[in-house]
Design an enzyme around this catalytic site. Structure first.
Site, PDB file in Angstrom:
ATOM      1  N   GLY A  46       0.832  -1.192   0.000  1.00 47.42           N
ATOM      2  CA  GLY A  46       0.000   0.000   0.000  1.00 47.42           C
ATOM      3  C   GLY A  46       0.869   1.244   0.000  1.00 47.42           C
ATOM      4  O   GLY A  46       2.029   1.198   0.416  1.00 47.42           O
ATOM      5  N   GLN A  51       2.953   9.972   1.287  1.00 49.00           N
ATOM      6  CA  GLN A  51       4.239   9.254   1.282  1.00 49.00           C
ATOM      7  C   GLN A  51       5.087   9.598   0.067  1.00 49.00           C
ATOM      8  O   GLN A  51       6.283   9.276   0.033  1.00 49.00           O
ATOM      9  CB  GLN A  51       4.008   7.737   1.331  1.00 49.00           C
ATOM     10  CG  GLN A  51       3.435   7.264   2.662  1.00 49.00           C
ATOM     11  CD  GLN A  51       3.277   5.754   2.674  1.00 49.00           C
ATOM     12  OE1 GLN A  51       2.282   5.228   2.184  1.00 49.00           O
ATOM     13  NE2 GLN A  51       4.263   5.066   3.215  1.00 49.00           N
TER      14      GLN A  51
HETATM   15 NI    NI Z   1       2.447   3.159   5.658  1.00 51.62          NI
END
Ligand code: NI
Length: 155
Positions: A46, A51
């Site tokens: 994931g 991120q």
């Molecule tokens: Ni994560």
């Protein structure tokens, strides 16, 4: 194939609350494509937009059953509980047990901007719950019950 840089723990972007996507356009589809490439390259299950430094409510998941793309995901229902060891591409080398719902029903937009419902259980529920946390600046280490020394476990 376009890889994006995965931000690591300590980067402030991981602690921000992401903004909803207002229009599912070409740019959002490019982001989804890049996030999937980046996730597969890093061998993760994931990845959430913060991120890769983008503060939008976008996440991708693939637990080995094909890609799941989530735009503006919202939790509709959750039930049960499961304890499982998790890691995170932004916190390399660290593993810990986290409690997550056993079943999770979410609604989200797909890459065409259509609303979809995803009824997830088991590993998929864990992965979606983990990625949705990222969209609110929450990291799995905030929820860890017990850290696991993976090297020790293998001895
Ligand atoms: Ni994560």
């Amino acid at each position: 194939m376009a890889l994006r840089e995965i931000r690591k723990k300590g980067d402030e972007v991981l602690r921000k609350v992401c903004k909803p996507v207002t229009e599912v356009n070409k740019k959002v589809r490019q982001l989804l494509d890049d996030m999937l490439d980046t996730m597969y390259e890093a061998e993760g299950v994931g990845l959430a937009a913060p991120q890769v430094g983008i503060l939008k409510r976008v996440a991708v998941v693939d637990i080995g059953e094909g890609p799941v793309e989530l735009i503006n995901p919202e939790k509709l229902e959750e039930s049960g509980e499961q304890l499982h060891v998790e890691g995170c591409l932004s916190i390399p080398g660290i593993w810990g047990e986290v409690k997550r719902p056993e079943r999770l029903l979410v609604k989200a937009l797909d890459r065409e901007g259509k609303e979809q419902k995803i009824d997830a259980s088991g590993m998929l529920a864990i992965a979606i719950s983990h990625e949705m946390d990222h969209l609110d600046g929450v990291l799995f280490e905030d929820r860890v019950i017990r850290y696991i020394d993976m090297n020790k476990e293998e001895e």
